[in-house]
Design a protein around this motif. Sequence first.
Motif, short mmCIF file in Angstrom:
data_model
loop_
_atom_site.label_atom_id
_atom_site.label_comp_id
_atom_site.label_asym_id
_atom_site.label_seq_id
_atom_site.Cartn_x
_atom_site.Cartn_y
_atom_site.Cartn_z
N GLU A 101 0.84 -1.31 -0.01
CA GLU A 101 -0.16 0.25 -0.08
C GLU A 101 1.10 1.37 0.05
OE1 GLU A 101 -2.65 -0.26 3.23
OE2 GLU A 101 -4.05 -1.67 2.28
N ALA A 102 2.07 1.38 0.83
CA ALA A 102 2.84 2.36 0.76
C ALA A 102 3.54 2.62 -0.44
CB ALA A 102 3.87 2.34 1.92
N ARG A 103 3.83 1.36 -1.13
CA ARG A 103 4.40 1.61 -2.37
C ARG A 103 3.64 2.26 -3.48
NH1 ARG A 103 6.76 -3.21 -2.73
NH2 ARG A 103 4.92 -4.25 -3.44
N GLN A 104 2.21 1.89 -3.56
CA GLN A 104 1.19 2.36 -4.50
C GLN A 104 1.25 3.92 -4.04
OE1 GLN A 104 -2.13 -0.22 -3.80
NE2 GLN A 104 -1.27 -1.88 -5.46
N ASP A 105 1.14 4.21 -2.91
CA ASP A 105 0.70 5.59 -2.43
C ASP A 105 2.05 6.59 -2.97
OD1 ASP A 105 -1.55 4.81 -1.12
OD2 ASP A 105 -0.71 4.91 0.70
N ASN A 106 3.03 6.19 -2.91
CA ASN A 106 4.25 6.82 -3.53
C ASN A 106 4.46 6.71 -4.79
OD1 ASN A 106 4.85 7.55 -0.53
ND2 ASN A 106 6.22 5.75 -0.43
N ALA A 107 3.65 5.76 -5.50
CA ALA A 107 4.08 5.89 -7.07
C ALA A 107 3.39 6.90 -7.77
CB ALA A 107 3.32 4.50 -7.49
#
Length: 107
Positions: A101-107
């Motif tokens: 989720e954090a990776r998607q939010d930072n993408a």
Amino acid sequence: MAPTELDPVLLDPTRLSIVSLLAGVEWAEFAWVRESVGASASALSKQVTTLGNHGYVEVEKGYVGKRPRTWLNLSQAGRAALESHVVALQGILETSRQAAEARQDNA
């Protein structure tokens, strides 16, 4: 063992299958467990010995008529170990989910 640690005894897939199967029953016959986990009699016997040495499985031997039988039961220690192991696995999954989720939010 800390609640978030995987149990090294239960990292073996066959042993994990055995304790998971026994968690839902009381005193299962050896042959039924063997068929359910898909192990040979000798392989199951070896894994049950390991689980028994750790206090996770109780073994009773007896007879049905003149035929020898072996029954297996998950001990309280085995239930506690399985529950802790599952909590640790759920923790790993949750950490992975949060990282995704954090990776998607930072993408």
